[in-house]
Design a protein around this motif. Structure first.
Motif, short mmCIF file in Angstrom:
data_model
loop_
_atom_site.label_atom_id
_atom_site.label_comp_id
_atom_site.label_asym_id
_atom_site.label_seq_id
_atom_site.Cartn_x
_atom_site.Cartn_y
_atom_site.Cartn_z
N ASP A 27 45.49 79.00 60.25
CA ASP A 27 44.38 79.66 60.93
C ASP A 27 44.71 80.07 62.36
O ASP A 27 43.92 80.71 63.03
CB ASP A 27 43.12 78.80 60.90
CG ASP A 27 43.30 77.43 61.55
OD1 ASP A 27 44.13 77.29 62.48
OD2 ASP A 27 42.60 76.49 61.14
N GLY A 28 45.89 79.70 62.84
CA GLY A 28 46.30 80.09 64.19
C GLY A 28 45.70 79.25 65.28
O GLY A 28 45.69 79.65 66.44
N CYS A 29 45.23 78.05 64.95
CA CYS A 29 44.62 77.20 65.98
C CYS A 29 45.66 76.57 66.89
O CYS A 29 45.37 76.23 68.04
CB CYS A 29 43.75 76.11 65.34
SG CYS A 29 44.67 74.78 64.54
N GLY A 30 46.88 76.36 66.40
CA GLY A 30 47.95 75.77 67.19
C GLY A 30 47.84 74.26 67.37
O GLY A 30 48.69 73.66 68.03
N LEU A 31 46.85 73.64 66.77
CA LEU A 31 46.66 72.20 66.97
C LEU A 31 47.83 71.38 66.45
O LEU A 31 48.17 70.34 67.01
CB LEU A 31 45.35 71.74 66.34
CG LEU A 31 44.08 72.30 66.97
CD1 LEU A 31 42.85 71.83 66.19
CD2 LEU A 31 43.96 71.94 68.43
N CYS A 32 48.49 71.85 65.40
CA CYS A 32 49.63 71.09 64.88
C CYS A 32 50.80 71.11 65.86
O CYS A 32 51.70 70.27 65.77
CB CYS A 32 50.06 71.60 63.51
SG CYS A 32 50.56 73.33 63.47
N PHE A 86 49.13 65.41 54.67
CA PHE A 86 48.45 66.29 55.60
C PHE A 86 47.31 65.64 56.38
O PHE A 86 46.67 66.28 57.20
CB PHE A 86 47.90 67.53 54.88
CG PHE A 86 48.95 68.52 54.46
CD1 PHE A 86 50.28 68.40 54.83
CD2 PHE A 86 48.60 69.60 53.68
CE1 PHE A 86 51.24 69.33 54.44
CE2 PHE A 86 49.54 70.53 53.27
CZ PHE A 86 50.86 70.40 53.66
N GLN A 87 47.04 64.36 56.16
CA GLN A 87 45.91 63.73 56.85
C GLN A 87 46.08 63.68 58.36
O GLN A 87 45.11 63.49 59.08
CB GLN A 87 45.60 62.35 56.27
CG GLN A 87 46.70 61.34 56.36
CD GLN A 87 47.69 61.41 55.21
OE1 GLN A 87 47.65 62.32 54.38
NE2 GLN A 87 48.60 60.47 55.15
N TRP A 88 47.29 63.86 58.86
CA TRP A 88 47.50 63.90 60.31
C TRP A 88 47.09 65.24 60.91
O TRP A 88 46.90 65.36 62.11
CB TRP A 88 48.96 63.58 60.67
CG TRP A 88 49.95 64.62 60.20
CD1 TRP A 88 50.60 64.61 59.01
CD2 TRP A 88 50.37 65.78 60.89
NE1 TRP A 88 51.42 65.72 58.92
CE2 TRP A 88 51.29 66.46 60.07
CE3 TRP A 88 50.06 66.33 62.13
CZ2 TRP A 88 51.90 67.65 60.45
CZ3 TRP A 88 50.67 67.53 62.50
CH2 TRP A 88 51.57 68.16 61.66
N LEU A 89 46.94 66.25 60.04
CA LEU A 89 46.50 67.55 60.52
C LEU A 89 45.01 67.50 60.85
O LEU A 89 44.28 66.68 60.30
CB LEU A 89 46.75 68.62 59.45
CG LEU A 89 48.21 68.95 59.17
CD1 LEU A 89 48.34 69.79 57.91
CD2 LEU A 89 48.84 69.65 60.36
#
Length: 149
Positions: A27-32, A86-89
């Motif tokens: 989604d382009g949030c960059g949080l990862c 993926f739970q760390w995302l």
């Protein structure tokens, strides 16, 4: 008359996605791309406001995505095979949502057609991040923003 087709993420498994479909789930949030700290006592992962040195702080996009592993060797390449991890995302992440059998949110660019909606909805940290080059690693704990999971 043709039958209506549902969006690919509603009828394909993660393993069935082609590379373009897979990449489009971002989604382009960059949080990862934010630095994370792990609590030694309980293993909880906390996101900081500190961004990878390659992340554009305004657009939340990697400034050198094709070559990122050269400059950031520990950059994680998400793949469908890792879905159980993926739970760390963040809970808003398209990869995580689809892996959990959920739908994409209304602001996701594949749903609304607007890649900037993620920023207007303040899902991303656009304009609110600091580069890892500007903050000493010993000070990252002062910039926690949320707990993963």
């Amino acid at each position: 008359m043709t039958a209506p087709t549902s969006p690919f993420w509603k009828h394909k498994t993660l393993e069935q996605l082609d590379l373009q479909e897979w990449e489009s789930l971002c989604d382009g949030c960059g949080l990862c791309c934010l630095q994370k700290l792990e609590d030694e006592d309980d293993g909880a992962v906390y996101y900081t406001r500190i961004a990878c040195k390659l992340l554009d702080l305004q657009t939340c996009r990697c400034s050198d995505y094709p070559n990122r592993k050269t400059f950031v060797p520990d950059c994680i390449q998400l793949t469908p095979a890792q879905a159980d991890q993926f739970q760390w995302l963040p809970p808003t992440c398209g990869y995580r949502l689809i892996s959990e059998g959920k739908d994409l949110p209304h602001w996701h660019h594949l749903v609304c057609g607007d890649p900037d909606a993620v920023h207007r909805e303040r899902i991303s940290q656009a304009g609110r991040m600091l580069s890892e080059n500007s903050v000493a690693e010993d000070d990252w704990e002062e910039h926690l923003i949320f707990r993963a999971g």
